[in-house]
Design an enzyme around this catalytic site. Sequence first.
Site, PDB file in Angstrom:
ATOM      1  CG  ASN A 211      -0.253  -0.034   2.514  1.00  0.00           C
ATOM      2  OD1 ASN A 211       0.427   0.920   2.854  1.00  0.00           O
ATOM      3  ND2 ASN A 211      -0.389  -1.138   3.251  1.00  0.00           N
ATOM      4  CG  ASP A 280      -7.043  -4.837   6.479  1.00  0.00           C
ATOM      5  OD1 ASP A 280      -6.536  -4.819   7.626  1.00  0.00           O
ATOM      6  OD2 ASP A 280      -7.554  -3.835   5.947  1.00  0.00           O
ATOM      7  CE  LYS A 290       8.619 -12.632 -13.370  1.00  0.00           C
ATOM      8  NZ  LYS A 290       9.455 -12.154 -14.466  1.00  0.00           N
ATOM      9  CG  ASP A 307      -6.658  -6.320  13.949  1.00  0.00           C
ATOM     10  OD1 ASP A 307      -5.824  -5.588  14.527  1.00  0.00           O
ATOM     11  OD2 ASP A 307      -7.724  -5.887  13.472  1.00  0.00           O
ATOM     12  CB  ILE A 308      -0.596  -6.195  14.858  1.00  0.00           C
ATOM     13  CG1 ILE A 308      -0.075  -7.070  13.714  1.00  0.00           C
ATOM     14  CG2 ILE A 308       0.476  -5.989  15.916  1.00  0.00           C
ATOM     15  CD1 ILE A 308       0.921  -6.392  12.810  1.00  0.00           C
ATOM     16  CG  PHE A 324      -2.872   5.889  13.588  1.00  0.00           C
ATOM     17  CD1 PHE A 324      -2.797   7.194  13.116  1.00  0.00           C
ATOM     18  CD2 PHE A 324      -2.042   5.515  14.628  1.00  0.00           C
ATOM     19  CE1 PHE A 324      -1.908   8.092  13.671  1.00  0.00           C
ATOM     20  CE2 PHE A 324      -1.145   6.405  15.189  1.00  0.00           C
ATOM     21  CZ  PHE A 324      -1.081   7.702  14.697  1.00  0.00           C
ATOM     22  CE  LYS A 338     -11.367   0.903  12.373  1.00  0.00           C
ATOM     23  NZ  LYS A 338     -10.612   1.541  11.271  1.00  0.00           N
ATOM     24  CE  LYS A 342      -9.558  -3.320  14.828  1.00  0.00           C
ATOM     25  NZ  LYS A 342      -8.419  -3.169  13.909  1.00  0.00           N
TER      26      LYS A 342
HETATM   27  O1  C5P Z   1      -9.470  -1.920  11.455  1.00  0.00           O
HETATM   28  P1  C5P Z   1      -8.411  -1.141  10.755  1.00  0.00           P
HETATM   29  O2  C5P Z   1      -7.468  -1.986   9.963  1.00  0.00           O
HETATM   30  O3  C5P Z   1      -8.901   0.042   9.992  1.00  0.00           O
HETATM   31  O4  C5P Z   1      -7.559  -0.529  11.983  1.00  0.00           O
HETATM   32  C1  C5P Z   1      -6.453   0.288  11.717  1.00  0.00           C
HETATM   33  C2  C5P Z   1      -5.521   0.163  12.885  1.00  0.00           C
HETATM   34  O5  C5P Z   1      -5.257  -1.197  13.142  1.00  0.00           O
HETATM   35  C3  C5P Z   1      -4.160   0.790  12.682  1.00  0.00           C
HETATM   36  O6  C5P Z   1      -3.733   1.281  13.931  1.00  0.00           O
HETATM   37  C4  C5P Z   1      -3.286  -0.358  12.227  1.00  0.00           C
HETATM   38  O7  C5P Z   1      -1.943  -0.157  12.535  1.00  0.00           O
HETATM   39  C5  C5P Z   1      -3.882  -1.510  12.986  1.00  0.00           C
HETATM   40  N1  C5P Z   1      -3.849  -2.805  12.313  1.00  0.00           N
HETATM   41  C6  C5P Z   1      -3.072  -3.813  12.833  1.00  0.00           C
HETATM   42  N2  C5P Z   1      -3.059  -5.050  12.230  1.00  0.00           N
HETATM   43  C7  C5P Z   1      -3.807  -5.289  11.133  1.00  0.00           C
HETATM   44  C8  C5P Z   1      -4.610  -4.277  10.595  1.00  0.00           C
HETATM   45  C9  C5P Z   1      -4.613  -3.042  11.206  1.00  0.00           C
HETATM   46  O8  C5P Z   1      -2.365  -3.594  13.814  1.00  0.00           O
HETATM   47  N3  C5P Z   1      -3.760  -6.478  10.574  1.00  0.00           N
END
Ligand code: C5P
Length: 402
Positions: A211, A280, A290, A307-308, A324, A338, A342
């Site tokens: 991205n 995501d 390749k 989702d960290i 964020f 959110k 979360k």
């Molecule tokens: O739910 P969304 O992806 O919009 O949330 C954004 C936030 O979640 C950001 O702080 C991003 O760093 C974190 N995030 C994460 N791991 C993911 C996706 C998003 O830590 N896989």
Amino acid sequence: MTALAQRKIVLGVTGGIAAYKSADLTRRLQDVGAEVRVVMTPAATQFVAPLTFQALSGNPVHLDLLDPAAEAAMGHIELARWADLVLVAPASADFMARLAHGLADDLLTTLCLATDAPIVLAPAMNRLMWRNPATRDNVALLQRRGIRLLGPTAGSQACGEVGEGRMLEPLEIVQALSEEGAGQGRLAGRTVLVTAGPTYEAIDPVRFIGNRSSGRMGYAVAAAARRAGARVLLVSGPSQQSTPPGVERIDVTSAAEMYRAVMDRLGEIDIFIGAAAVADYRPAQAANAKIKKDAETLTLALERTEDILQAVAMQPRPPFTVGFAAETHDLERYARDKLARKKLDMIAANWVGGETGFDSVDNALEVFWADGHASLGRQSKDKLAEQLVDLIAERYHAKHSA
Ligand code: C5P
């Protein structure tokens, strides 16, 4: 050794009856090893004679902005640079109003504008002045800019009333400064982990899904947290940004690597700030070789990444967790959703798709926490990061003193 040993403190004294306590405060600060220079406003000299402070501090007292003799000895800019910490006690309602509005109409306000040392205020005023909406707004503005307040407390006042507005006792001020490590930054002694940049999810050995995140915001947040005195770990996806001074950087590529790097360090951290634009989805199966362009169309099966942020916030004893949110519509609704879903302590939301956002130098943030909100207007990501870290420090300390 306390946090105040050998600290260079400018003690500002403004006009209030509590000024007499500042004579004792001067002594107490010196007792713990601080070097003190006193600046008085004209009104303060109506309450206590400058000679008292001169005798106690062992240094000339600074009174006038435009006094040629004083400027020749140590000019106001030199004094502003000399200070490790500016402590204003007592801070009157009038002084806080002038400071909030950036006035530089006497030596003390000018010095506060010209210093990059932390500023701490110990307010003292009549309880109704303290409760007045004008004072409330000024206090909120000053705190948003990272200025810290100690007190006031409630009790009997010189005016004969009883209520909130009493200056803390000198010993309490010295204790608070020593404990919180003021003068060394609001996050001194804390460890902050920031994630930044994009992640790359391999399709095959040469291609990836990525991205447009530059990492600029996360790097600016890491730098600001470091300036606030924290130990900072920066877990970064691929980014061209240079590592801020004093920050420990851990390079990763994919969401899975970022997840591991964060989880491995969870035990060490007090504050987690997820500023990375983590993918995501990733290809369910990265090809070992390749992929050839034989077929007319190519379908990639994608699977969710870890989702960290959520994984951090869901820990049994989570750090103070900040996320964020980049949104194109219904910003507040999605951000608050959110925040709750979360289980975050704070969320910083911005509009994307317009002129600000991912790859731009400027940004604007709407910051939400359970019972509050702040708008940080459009400006450089560096300035924004500074303000965001101030807010995080404020909410972090509020949570831990609750
Ligand atoms: O739910 P969304 O992806 O919009 O949330 C954004 C936030 O979640 C950001 O702080 C991003 O760093 C974190 N995030 C994460 N791991 C993911 C996706 C998003 O830590 N896989």
